[in-house]
Design an enzyme around this catalytic site. Structure first.
Site, short mmCIF file in Angstrom:
data_model
loop_
_atom_site.label_atom_id
_atom_site.label_comp_id
_atom_site.label_asym_id
_atom_site.label_seq_id
_atom_site.Cartn_x
_atom_site.Cartn_y
_atom_site.Cartn_z
N HIS A 39 0.86 -1.18 0.00
CA HIS A 39 0.00 0.00 0.00
C HIS A 39 0.90 1.24 0.00
O HIS A 39 2.14 1.13 -0.03
CB HIS A 39 -0.96 -0.02 1.20
CG HIS A 39 -0.28 -0.27 2.52
ND1 HIS A 39 0.63 0.61 3.07
CD2 HIS A 39 -0.34 -1.32 3.38
CE1 HIS A 39 1.06 0.14 4.21
NE2 HIS A 39 0.51 -1.04 4.43
N HIS A 42 4.01 1.36 2.32
CA HIS A 42 5.21 0.67 1.81
C HIS A 42 5.87 1.52 0.71
O HIS A 42 7.11 1.66 0.68
CB HIS A 42 4.83 -0.68 1.18
CG HIS A 42 4.22 -1.67 2.13
ND1 HIS A 42 2.91 -2.10 2.01
CD2 HIS A 42 4.73 -2.33 3.20
CE1 HIS A 42 2.66 -2.99 2.97
NE2 HIS A 42 3.73 -3.14 3.70
N GLY A 152 9.05 1.30 8.78
CA GLY A 152 8.03 2.28 9.13
C GLY A 152 7.89 2.46 10.64
O GLY A 152 7.98 1.49 11.40
N LYS A 154 5.15 2.95 11.79
CA LYS A 154 3.88 2.22 12.03
C LYS A 154 4.12 1.06 12.99
O LYS A 154 3.32 0.79 13.87
CB LYS A 154 3.34 1.72 10.70
CG LYS A 154 2.30 0.63 10.78
CD LYS A 154 1.00 1.18 11.27
CE LYS A 154 -0.16 0.21 11.18
NZ LYS A 154 0.09 -1.17 11.52
N ALA A 181 2.17 6.40 7.13
CA ALA A 181 1.21 6.89 6.13
C ALA A 181 -0.20 6.52 6.60
O ALA A 181 -0.44 5.39 7.03
CB ALA A 181 1.50 6.26 4.77
N LEU A 189 -2.38 3.11 7.39
CA LEU A 189 -2.48 2.11 6.33
C LEU A 189 -1.82 0.83 6.82
O LEU A 189 -0.77 0.86 7.47
CB LEU A 189 -1.79 2.62 5.06
CG LEU A 189 -2.34 3.92 4.48
CD1 LEU A 189 -1.59 4.27 3.19
CD2 LEU A 189 -3.83 3.82 4.20
N SER A 190 -2.46 -0.30 6.50
CA SER A 190 -1.93 -1.60 6.91
C SER A 190 -2.49 -2.66 5.98
O SER A 190 -3.66 -2.58 5.59
CB SER A 190 -2.35 -1.90 8.35
OG SER A 190 -2.15 -3.28 8.64
N SER A 191 -1.67 -3.65 5.67
CA SER A 191 -2.17 -4.75 4.83
C SER A 191 -3.34 -5.44 5.52
O SER A 191 -4.25 -5.94 4.86
CB SER A 191 -1.05 -5.76 4.58
OG SER A 191 0.08 -5.11 4.03
#
Ligand code: AMP
Length: 286
Positions: A39, A42, A152, A154, A181, A189-191
């Site tokens: 996404h 990444h 990240g 994240k 992000a 955002l995360s898979s």
């Protein structure tokens, strides 16, 4: 017109041959390890990598060693063709996509054993997780011989653990952390966001909202224990079914802060919480 894709290599030997060619030409190489289902988060790491090196290598490997048997290894989203297309779109030079046997040959017996910053939070909730991450990331760094690798914020604790491993093992690579992000409503955002139903996706915004409220309260001098309790209450009210942690911690070593006000400490709020079958994690600076 067929979509452009980056060159794909599947063996360590082919990866090393390509990197050696670049290094012989005096080019720096950046590695961006991922588990795919790419996404914009990444892709932002690739773009940032391009400011640190002439060549960028993305790895896509869903690492079985970092999943416990009851976790989502089998159902983790996979899609190499789409990933390759997205990587081409941002000018990534090489995709390293090994299979499990290439990464863990039969008889593989080595795992990196960690203490310290890996132990609380994710380490407590997922005991096998950081050993698996550290093992695969160390392998990727040695396999690629990258000059710089990007991760990240994240996964903030993961970033701290990797910095620690690289320092402790004298790995000759620079580790760079990149900002998280987020979607327009603030959800990171995360898979794994792909697991959320439309209703859950709407409810998920409570996670960044609760963190922002806690950041505001703690930064204004409020008690840390009260901010943590209020954050948990807000998440349960929004439909989260379980909170693994909602903690304000010291930003560097992730030791506990509070229960009173933060004072001069540099804090990080870190959260892991379940919405239905999906476990979401996020964090913010305090
Ligand atoms: P993953 O594929 O989830 O293992 O993530 C691969 C890398 O991308 C890790 O360094 C993550 O921290 C990073 N990453 C994942 N999501 C985001 C995001 N929303 N913003 C920035 N980096 C991210």
């Amino acid at each position: 017109m067929a979509p452009k894709t980056p060159k794909i290599v599947r063996t360590v030997a082919d990866l090393r041959a390509q990197v050696a060619t670049w290094k012989a030409a005096g080019e720096r190489v950046a590695l961006i390890p991922t588990m795919g289902a790419l996404h914009q988060g990444h892709l932002s790491l690739i773009t940032l990598g391009q400011t640190h090196a002439q060549r960028t290598v993305a790895s896509v490997f869903v690492n079985p060693k970092q999943f416990a048997p009851h976790e989502d290894f089998d159902s983790y989203p996979r899609g190499e063709a789409r990933d390759a297309e997205l990587l081409a779109g941002v000018g990534c030079d090489l995709l390293f996509a090994p299979n499990v046997d290439e990464m863990y040959a039969p008889g593989f017996s080595t795992t990196i054993n960690l203490t310290g910053v890996s132990q609380p939070l994710e380490g407590a909730a997922r005991p096998q997780f950081f050993g698996g991450v550290a093992t695969v990331v160390t392998k990727l760094l040695i396999q690629s011989q990258a000059d710089v690798a990007l991760f990240g914020e994240k996964d903030y604790q993961q970033l701290q653990v990797i910095k620690r491993v690289v320092k402790d093992l004298d790995l000759p690579v620079e580790i760079i952390g990149a900002p998280t992000a987020r979607a327009e409503d603030g959800l990171a955002l995360s898979s794994r966001n792909a697991y959320l139903s439309p209703e859950e996706r709407i409810a998920a915004v409570a996670l960044p909202d609760a963190m922002k409220a806690a950041v505001r309260a703690v930064a204004a001098g409020g008690r840390i224990d009260e901010a943590e309790a209020a954050g948990k209450t807000a998440l349960i009210k929004a439909g989260f079914r379980q909170i693994d942690y909602f903690d304000v911690r010291e930003a560097g070593d992730l030791s506990r802060l509070g229960p009173g006000s933060i004072g001069e400490a540099e804090g990080r709020i870190l959260v892991a919480a379940w919405l239905g079958k999906t476990r979401l994690i996020d964090n913010m600076a305090v």
